[in-house]
Write a protein that holds these residues in place. Structure first.
Motif, PDB file in Angstrom:
ATOM      1  N   GLY B 211       0.883  -1.529   0.143  1.00  0.00           N
ATOM      2  CA  GLY B 211      -0.169   0.270  -0.254  1.00  0.00           C
ATOM      3  C   GLY B 211       1.009   1.108  -0.103  1.00  0.00           C
ATOM      4  O   GLY B 211       0.490   2.613   0.345  1.00  0.00           O
ATOM      5  N   GLY B 212       2.294   1.034   0.007  1.00  0.00           N
ATOM      6  CA  GLY B 212       3.094   2.002   0.211  1.00  0.00           C
ATOM      7  C   GLY B 212       3.270   2.484  -1.714  1.00  0.00           C
ATOM      8  O   GLY B 212       3.206   2.017  -2.291  1.00  0.00           O
ATOM      9  N   THR B 213       4.515   2.952  -1.869  1.00  0.00           N
ATOM     10  CA  THR B 213       5.402   3.443  -2.453  1.00  0.00           C
ATOM     11  C   THR B 213       6.831   2.794  -2.844  1.00  0.00           C
ATOM     12  O   THR B 213       7.236   1.943  -1.455  1.00  0.00           O
ATOM     13  N   ALA B 214       7.565   2.003  -4.294  1.00  0.00           N
ATOM     14  CA  ALA B 214       8.248   1.320  -4.120  1.00  0.00           C
ATOM     15  C   ALA B 214       9.132   2.126  -4.617  1.00  0.00           C
ATOM     16  O   ALA B 214       9.922   1.644  -5.591  1.00  0.00           O
ATOM     17  N   ASP B 215       9.965   2.863  -3.633  1.00  0.00           N
ATOM     18  CA  ASP B 215      10.917   3.793  -4.225  1.00  0.00           C
ATOM     19  C   ASP B 215      12.093   3.380  -5.472  1.00  0.00           C
ATOM     20  O   ASP B 215      12.674   4.167  -5.744  1.00  0.00           O
ATOM     21  N   SER B 216      12.294   2.800  -4.214  1.00  0.00           N
ATOM     22  CA  SER B 216      14.037   2.050  -4.882  1.00  0.00           C
ATOM     23  C   SER B 216      13.525   1.334  -6.561  1.00  0.00           C
ATOM     24  O   SER B 216      14.534   1.692  -7.004  1.00  0.00           O
ATOM     25  N   LEU B 217      12.513   0.528  -6.713  1.00  0.00           N
ATOM     26  CA  LEU B 217      12.590   0.375  -7.840  1.00  0.00           C
ATOM     27  C   LEU B 217      12.062   1.361  -8.822  1.00  0.00           C
ATOM     28  O   LEU B 217      12.610   1.387  -9.870  1.00  0.00           O
ATOM     29  N   VAL B 218      11.293   2.620  -8.212  1.00  0.00           N
ATOM     30  CA  VAL B 218      11.181   3.849  -8.876  1.00  0.00           C
ATOM     31  C   VAL B 218      12.621   4.397  -9.835  1.00  0.00           C
ATOM     32  O   VAL B 218      12.633   4.804  -9.984  1.00  0.00           O
ATOM     33  N   ASP B 219      13.867   4.405  -8.206  1.00  0.00           N
ATOM     34  CA  ASP B 219      14.831   5.228  -8.785  1.00  0.00           C
ATOM     35  C   ASP B 219      15.460   3.850 -10.027  1.00  0.00           C
ATOM     36  O   ASP B 219      16.353   4.970 -10.294  1.00  0.00           O
ATOM     37  N   THR B 220      15.400   3.259  -9.762  1.00  0.00           N
ATOM     38  CA  THR B 220      15.964   2.851 -11.076  1.00  0.00           C
ATOM     39  C   THR B 220      15.793   2.396 -11.863  1.00  0.00           C
ATOM     40  O   THR B 220      15.806   2.508 -12.733  1.00  0.00           O
ATOM     41  N   ARG B 221      13.666   2.015 -12.587  1.00  0.00           N
ATOM     42  CA  ARG B 221      12.988   2.938 -13.167  1.00  0.00           C
ATOM     43  C   ARG B 221      13.673   3.887 -13.649  1.00  0.00           C
ATOM     44  O   ARG B 221      13.694   4.206 -15.178  1.00  0.00           O
ATOM     45  N   THR B 222      13.979   5.192 -13.086  1.00  0.00           N
ATOM     46  CA  THR B 222      14.390   5.659 -14.065  1.00  0.00           C
ATOM     47  C   THR B 222      15.549   6.349 -14.178  1.00  0.00           C
ATOM     48  O   THR B 222      15.646   6.729 -15.261  1.00  0.00           O
ATOM     49  N   ALA B 223      16.701   5.193 -13.200  1.00  0.00           N
ATOM     50  CA  ALA B 223      18.005   5.495 -14.195  1.00  0.00           C
ATOM     51  C   ALA B 223      18.414   4.011 -15.483  1.00  0.00           C
ATOM     52  O   ALA B 223      18.320   4.813 -16.419  1.00  0.00           O
ATOM     53  N   ASP B 224      17.129   3.568 -15.777  1.00  0.00           N
ATOM     54  CA  ASP B 224      16.889   3.174 -17.033  1.00  0.00           C
ATOM     55  C   ASP B 224      16.379   3.732 -18.242  1.00  0.00           C
ATOM     56  O   ASP B 224      16.229   3.420 -19.442  1.00  0.00           O
ATOM     57  N   LEU B 225      14.924   4.185 -17.642  1.00  0.00           N
ATOM     58  CA  LEU B 225      14.495   4.914 -18.293  1.00  0.00           C
ATOM     59  C   LEU B 225      15.682   6.384 -18.724  1.00  0.00           C
ATOM     60  O   LEU B 225      15.514   6.626 -19.922  1.00  0.00           O
ATOM     61  N   GLU B 226      16.256   6.683 -18.295  1.00  0.00           N
ATOM     62  CA  GLU B 226      17.364   8.252 -18.642  1.00  0.00           C
ATOM     63  C   GLU B 226      18.069   7.355 -19.994  1.00  0.00           C
ATOM     64  O   GLU B 226      18.727   7.933 -20.745  1.00  0.00           O
ATOM     65  N   GLN B 227      18.209   5.948 -19.392  1.00  0.00           N
ATOM     66  CA  GLN B 227      19.659   5.070 -20.133  1.00  0.00           C
ATOM     67  C   GLN B 227      18.759   4.743 -21.580  1.00  0.00           C
ATOM     68  O   GLN B 227      20.017   5.440 -22.107  1.00  0.00           O
ATOM     69  N   LEU B 228      17.525   4.752 -21.477  1.00  0.00           N
ATOM     70  CA  LEU B 228      16.636   4.315 -22.939  1.00  0.00           C
ATOM     71  C   LEU B 228      16.505   6.277 -23.841  1.00  0.00           C
ATOM     72  O   LEU B 228      16.905   5.656 -24.789  1.00  0.00           O
ATOM     73  N   SER B 229      16.667   7.469 -22.605  1.00  0.00           N
ATOM     74  CA  SER B 229      16.461   8.453 -23.776  1.00  0.00           C
ATOM     75  C   SER B 229      17.935   8.436 -24.311  1.00  0.00           C
ATOM     76  O   SER B 229      17.823   9.793 -24.839  1.00  0.00           O
ATOM     77  N   SER B 230      19.145   8.212 -23.591  1.00  0.00           N
ATOM     78  CA  SER B 230      19.498   8.692 -24.708  1.00  0.00           C
ATOM     79  C   SER B 230      19.956   8.048 -25.777  1.00  0.00           C
ATOM     80  O   SER B 230      21.105   8.158 -26.650  1.00  0.00           O
ATOM     81  N   LEU B 231      19.601   6.613 -25.528  1.00  0.00           N
ATOM     82  CA  LEU B 231      19.528   5.802 -27.142  1.00  0.00           C
ATOM     83  C   LEU B 231      18.950   6.095 -28.257  1.00  0.00           C
ATOM     84  O   LEU B 231      19.094   6.347 -29.105  1.00  0.00           O
ATOM     85  N   VAL B 232      17.536   6.924 -27.161  1.00  0.00           N
ATOM     86  CA  VAL B 232      16.883   7.335 -28.717  1.00  0.00           C
ATOM     87  C   VAL B 232      15.198   8.187 -27.522  1.00  0.00           C
ATOM     88  O   VAL B 232      15.297   7.852 -26.883  1.00  0.00           O
ATOM     89  N   ASN B 233      15.371   8.763 -28.040  1.00  0.00           N
ATOM     90  CA  ASN B 233      14.339  10.374 -28.105  1.00  0.00           C
ATOM     91  C   ASN B 233      13.454   9.961 -27.480  1.00  0.00           C
ATOM     92  O   ASN B 233      12.219   8.999 -28.597  1.00  0.00           O
ATOM     93  N   VAL B 234      12.480   9.684 -26.615  1.00  0.00           N
ATOM     94  CA  VAL B 234      11.502   8.775 -26.337  1.00  0.00           C
ATOM     95  C   VAL B 234      10.736  10.340 -25.141  1.00  0.00           C
ATOM     96  O   VAL B 234      10.655  11.188 -24.669  1.00  0.00           O
ATOM     97  N   THR B 235       8.747   9.741 -24.970  1.00  0.00           N
ATOM     98  CA  THR B 235       8.189  10.130 -24.427  1.00  0.00           C
ATOM     99  C   THR B 235       7.738   9.263 -23.814  1.00  0.00           C
ATOM    100  O   THR B 235       7.506   8.338 -23.905  1.00  0.00           O
ATOM    101  N   SER B 236       7.884   9.877 -22.518  1.00  0.00           N
ATOM    102  CA  SER B 236       7.214   8.981 -21.135  1.00  0.00           C
ATOM    103  C   SER B 236       5.864   9.185 -20.120  1.00  0.00           C
ATOM    104  O   SER B 236       6.139  10.140 -19.993  1.00  0.00           O
ATOM    105  N   THR B 237       4.977   8.444 -20.199  1.00  0.00           N
ATOM    106  CA  THR B 237       4.004   9.310 -19.139  1.00  0.00           C
ATOM    107  C   THR B 237       3.903   7.780 -18.213  1.00  0.00           C
ATOM    108  O   THR B 237       3.539   6.981 -18.355  1.00  0.00           O
ATOM    109  N   THR B 238       3.444   8.693 -17.042  1.00  0.00           N
ATOM    110  CA  THR B 238       3.465   8.394 -15.900  1.00  0.00           C
ATOM    111  C   THR B 238       1.481   7.781 -16.036  1.00  0.00           C
ATOM    112  O   THR B 238       0.757   8.373 -16.095  1.00  0.00           O
ATOM    113  N   GLN B 239       1.514   6.436 -15.365  1.00  0.00           N
ATOM    114  CA  GLN B 239       0.040   6.338 -15.145  1.00  0.00           C
ATOM    115  C   GLN B 239      -0.777   6.291 -13.345  1.00  0.00           C
ATOM    116  O   GLN B 239       0.234   6.746 -13.147  1.00  0.00           O
TER     117      GLN B 239
END
Lengths: 309, 488
Positions: B211-239
Motif C-alpha cells: 500500500g506504499g510506494t516502491a521508491d527504490s524500484l522507481v529509482d531504478t526505473r528512472t535510471a533505466d528510462l534515462e539510459q533509454l532516453s540517451s539511446l533514442v528520444n522517447v516520451t514517457s507518461t506516468t499512469q
C-alpha cells in the motif's frame, strides 16, 4: 542551491576533464608543431590554409616549369649567339675579298667558309638532353639534311612553357626553310627573302669559282641580311631568357610569402603555446588543490576529532 | 485533569524510540546509497501523534513516522531525461563526424626542414595528389616527348585515383560500421524496454502488497528510462497505477513500454534496423508492427545520431540519388574524369593519333586511369596537332583546365570544409549539451542528492532524541518503582 556531497566530486571530475582535454590539445599542438591538424580544429582557417596550400603547390609547379624553361631559353640563346658569330665571321671573310685576289686565295677562303657552313649545320641540327632536335619545330627532325640542304619536313611551330598563370614564354625556336612551302625561322625569312644557309653556300660556290664580283656584290649583301636575321633571334632569345629569369625571381618570392602565410596559419605559435601550457598547468593544479581540500571537509572530521579528544 | 498515566507514558516513550530508529535507518539507507546512480534521498516524515484534549487543554501522545518518501522533482527528472536524449545525440555526432573526417584523410602535417629552423606544411592526401597530378601535366607540356614525363603523369593520375578510391572505401566502412552500431543500439533499446516493463510490474506488485510506494524500484526505473532516453528520444507518461508508458517521440504510435509489456510484447513494438548502401536512405529503423519508420525517424539519441550520419552526412552514392559525402566525392571524381577525358580527346598522342579516354570508372569508388594509357603512356594526347611529337600545348591545356576548374580541387576543398564544419559544430554542440546536462544533473542533485554533512547532523539529532526517549522511559520506570515500592 542545496549542495550535496557528490556536488564536489562531480565538479572536480568535470573541471578536471575539461582541463585535461585542453592540456591534451595543447600538448598535441606543441609536439606536432601544428595548431591545426584536422580540418574541424578550425574550419575557417582550414579553408584558407587549404587554398593557400593549393596556390603554393601551383607555384611549385610553375617553379619547376621555369627551371625547364630556363634551360631551354639558355640553349636557344647560346645557339643563336654561336650562329651569330659564325655568320659574322662569314661576313668578315667576304669583306676581305678584293678584285685582285688570286683564285687560290679565293679557294682558301672558300674552304674556310665551307667549314663555317659545317659548324652552322652542327649548331642548327643540335639535339637537347632529351635527344630531340632543338630547332626542327615540333616535327623532331634535323633542319639541315646530310646533303647540306634544308629539310622541308621540319615545321615552324614553336613551343612555350607557362611559367606563371597565363604567362607562356617561348621556349623553342624554329630554323625554318626555303620550302616549298617556305617556313619562317632563324635560317629563313620569307618577307625579306633572307636565307642564311643559302647565303653562305652561295658564297662558298662563288669563292671556289673565283667570282670576286659576285662575292663582293650579292654575297656580301646576302650575308649581311643573314646576320641581321640571326641578330633578331639573338635579341628575342635573350628577351625570353630574361622573362624566365624574372618569372623565376617572382615565383621564388611568392613561394616564400605563400609558405610563410601558410605556416603562420597552420603551425603552432610555440612561445604563445608554452605560456598557455604553463597557465593551464597552474589552473589544473589549483583546481585539483581546491577539490582535494573541499572534498576532505566534512562534519565527520569534527566528530572524529571530538571523539578522540 | 486527564493524563496518559504511567503506562501511556511508557508507550509514548517506546513509540518515540521506534520513530527515532526509523529516522536513523533512513539516514543509514541514504548514506549507503550516496553513490548509487539514480538514487533519490529519502526522508522520514515525522508527525505528532494523536492529541488528547479535555476541558483544560490538549496533551500530546508522542510522535510517529507518517511516511518515508523519496525527495524527487518530476520537473527536473523530465528535463534530465530530455537532456540525456540530446546528450546521446550530441556525443555520438561528435564521435561519428570526427570518424568521417578521419576517413576522408585530409589532415595537415608539417615536416621540419634541415636545420629545424623552418618547416613545410602539406595538406591531405587527395589535395596533394591533385596538385601533383596537375604539376605532372605541366611538366609533360614542357617535355611532351619525354617518356619519364608521360610515366609521371600516368603514375600521378593513378595515385590520385587510388586516393579517391581509398577515401571512398573508408567512408563506406564508416557507414556500414554505423549501421552495425545502430543494430546494437536497437538491441539495447529493446532490452531496456523489457527491463522497464518488468520494473513496472514489480512496482504494481509492491504497491498493491504494501500500500506504499516502491521508491527504490522507481529509482531504478528512472535510471533505466534515462539510459533509454540517451539511446533514442522517447516520451514517457506516468499512469495512475504508478507504471509508465514509453513511446518514440517522433512516432507516438510506436509504444516501447506499456504497463508490464515491453520490447515487442503485447501492444508494444520492438525496433530493428536495416542497411542497404545503395538505397537513397541507406539506414532505416523499423518497428515490429508499424514497419519502416520515415526517413530521419527517430531523430534523437544515439540512434538518431547514427541515422543522421549514415543517411545525411555519408548518404548514398551519386548514382543512387544520394547527396551526402559519397555522392559529393562521386561528383568530384566524375568531373575530373569528364574534363580530363574531353581535354585528352582534343589532342594527339605521340604517334599522331587522336586521344582517347584517359580516366575510366563511374565514380570515386572505381575511378582509374585507362588500362591502355597505363600500359602505354605515349597514348597521352599531349600535342595540339597531329605529327607534332614536340608539341605539348594540349598537355598545358589539360593542366590549365583542371587547375582552373571549380569542379575539381575547389569542389573537393568545399567537401572537406563541409565535413570540417559538421565535425566542429558537433563538437561544439557536445560541449554545450555537456554543460546543459551537467547543470541539470547538478540541480537535480541539489534536490535529490545525499549530503553527508546533512545526514550526519540529522543522525546526531535523532541519536540524541533516541537517548532522551530512552532516559524518559528510565524515568517513567523509576516512577513505577517509586509507586510500587513506596506504597507497600
Amino acid at each position: 542551491m542545496r549542495v550535496t556531497s557528490n556536488s564536489y566530486t562531480n565538479l572536480v571530475l568535470s573541471s578536471s576533464q575539461s582541463e585535461q582535454q585542453q592540456l591534451a590539445l595543447l600538448q598535441n599542438q606543441i609536439s606536432t608543431g601544428n595548431a591545426i591538424q584536422n580540418p574541424s580544429d578550425n574550419p575557417g582557417i582550414y579553408g584558407k590554409a587549404a587554398q593557400d596550400q593549393a596556390v603554393l603547390a601551383q607555384l611549385n609547379n610553375y617553379t619547376q616549369a621555369a627551371t625547364t624553361a630556363t634551360t631551354a631559353t639558355q640553349q636557344n640563346n647560346t645557339a643563336m649567339t654561336s650562329l651569330h658569330q659564325i655568320v659574322a665571321q662569314a661576313g668578315e671573310y667576304l669583306a676581305s675579298v678584293t678584285s685582285n685576289m688570286t683564285p687560290s686565295q679565293m679557294q682558301n677562303l672558300g674552304t674556310q667558309m665551307s667549314d663555317l657552313v659545317n659548324e652552322m649545320t652542327s649548331i642548327v641540327n643540335q639535339k637537347g638532353s632529351d635527344g630531340n632536335y632543338l630547332f626542327g619545330g615540333t616535327a623532331n627532325q634535323a633542319p639541315i639534311t646530310s646533303a647540306g640542304n634544308y629539310n622541308t619536313n621540319t615545321n615552324g611551330t614553336t613551343s612555350s612553357i607557362e611559367v606563371e598563370q597565363g604567362t607562356p614564354v617561348q621556349t623553342s625556336i624554329a630554323a625554318g626553310h626555303a620550302g616549298p612551302p617556305a617556313v619562317d625561322g632563324f635560317m629563313y625569312d620569307s618577307a625579306s627573302g633572307t636565307d642564311v644557309l643559302g647565303a653562305l653556300k652561295q658564297a662558298v660556290t662563288d669563292l671556289n669559282s673565283g667570282n670576286a664580283t659576285a662575292v663582293m656584290g650579292t654575297d656580301v649583301t646576302a650575308v649581311d641580311n643573314a646576320l641581321n636575321l640571326v641578330s633578331t633571334y639573338v635579341g628575342s632569345t635573350a628577351a625570353n631568357m630574361s622573362a624566365v629569369s624574372l618569372a623565376t625571381t617572382r615565383l621564388s618570392a611568392q613561394s616564400t610569402t605563400q609558405s610563410n602565410t601558410l605556416n603562420n596559419l597552420v603551425q603552432t605559435n610555440l612561445p604563445a603555446a608554452s605560456v598557455q601550457l604553463q597557465q593551464l598547468e597552474n589552473q589544473y593544479q589549483a583546481s585539483l588543490e581546491a577539490g582535494t581540500r573541499v572534498m576532505n571537509l566534512s562534519i565527520l572530521n569534527y566528530i572524529g576529532s571530538v571523539t578522540s579528544s | 485533569m486527564y493524563s496518559l498515566g504511567l503506562n501511556g507514558s511508557l508507550y509514548m516513550g517506546a513509540k518515540s524510540l521506534n520513530t527515532q530508529q526509523l529516522a536513523i535507518q533512513t539516514i543509514g539507507n541514504n548514506l549507503s546509497n550516496i553513490n548509487t546512480p539514480g538514487y533519490a534521498r529519502e526522508r522520514a516524515n515525522l508527525v505528532e501523534s494523536e492529541v488528547l484534549t479535555n476541558g483544560e487543554g490538549a496533551i500530546g501522545t508522542g510522535s510517529s513516522v507518517s511516511s518515508i518518501e523519496s525527495v524527487r522533482s518530476s520537473l527536473l527528472d523530465g528535463m534530465v531525461q530530455q537532456s540525456l536524449g540530446a546528450q546521446g545525440y550530441a556525443d555520438d555526432q561528435s564521435n561519428l563526424t570526427a570518424t568521417v573526417q578521419t576517413a576522408l584523410g585530409e589532415t595537415f602535417s608539417s615536416t621540419a626542414s634541415s636545420g629545424g629552423t623552418a618547416s613545410t606544411t602539406s595538406a591531405g592526401a587527395i589535395q596533394t595528389a591533385m596538385s601533383t597530378f596537375f604539376g605532372a601535366l605541366q611538366s609533360l607540356a614542357a617535355s611532351p616527348s619525354s617518356s619519364t614525363a608521360r610515366q609521371d603523369v600516368t603514375q600521378d593520375a593513378s595515385s590520385l585515383a587510388t586516393e579517391l578510391n581509398n577515401a571512398y572505401t573508408r567512408i563506406q566502412q564508416v557507414q556500414s560500421g554505423t549501421a552495425t552500431d545502430a543494430s546494437s543500439i536497437t538491441d539495447q533499446i529493446n532490452q531496456l524496454s523489457k527491463t522497464i516493463a518488468s520494473l513496472n510490474q514489480q512496482i504494481i506488485q509492491v504497491q498493491s502488497a504494501s500500500g506504499g510506494t516502491a521508491d527504490s524500484l522507481v529509482d531504478t526505473r528512472t535510471a533505466d528510462l534515462e539510459q533509454l532516453s540517451s539511446l533514442v528520444n522517447v516520451t514517457s507518461t506516468t499512469q495512475g497505477n504508478g507504471t509508465i508508458t514509453v513511446a518514440l517521440a517522433d512516432a507516438p504510435s510506436v509504444t516501447l513500454v506499456d504497463g508490464d509489456n515491453g520490447g515487442g510484447a503485447g501492444s508494444t513494438q520492438s525496433l530493428s534496423v536495416s542497411f542497404n548502401p545503395t538505397s537513397t536512405t541507406p539506414l532505416t529503423v523499423s518497428a515490429s508492427t508499424t514497419g519502416a519508420l520515415g526517413a530521419g525517424i527517430p531523430s534523437g539519441g544515439s540512434l538518431g545520431s547514427h541515422l543522421e550520419t549514415a543517411n545525411v552526412q555519408i548518404g548514398a552514392p551519386a548514382a543512387n540519388g544520394g547527396t551526402g559525402l559519397l555522392a559529393q566525392l562521386d561528383t568530384v571524381a566524375n568531373s575530373l574524369k569528364s574534363q580530363m577525358n574531353t581535354a585528352n580527346a582534343a589532342g594527339y598522342d605521340l604517334q599522331g593519333n587522336a586521344g582517347g579516354a584517359f580516366f575510366t570508372g563511374t565514380g570515386a569508388a572505381n575511378l582509374a586511369v585507362s588500362a591502355a594509357i597505363k600500359a602505354n603512356p605515349s597514348l597521352i594526347a599531349a600535342a595540339g596537332a597531329t605529327g607534332a611529337p614536340l608539341d605539348g600545348s594540349n598537355a598545358q591545356n589539360m593542366a590549365d583546365t583542371l587547375q582552373n576548374s571549380s569542379a575539381v580541387l575547389p569542389a573537393f576543398q568545399n567537401i572537406v570544409t563541409g565535413v570540417a564544419n559538421t565535425a566542429s559544430n558537433a563538437a561544439t554542440n557536445q560541449t554545450t549539451q555537456d554543460g546543459v546536462t551537467s547543470q541539470l544533473q547538478t540541480q537535480r542533485q541539489s534536490v535529490s542528492g545525499v549530503s553527508v554533512d546533512e545526514e550526519m547532523t540529522n543522525l546526531i539529532s535523532f541519536q540524541q532524541a533516541y537517548s532522551a526517549s530512552a532516559r524518559f522511559i528510565t524515568t517513567i520506570s523509576s516512577l513505577y518503582n517509586t509507586l510500587v515500592n513506596e506504597t507497600q
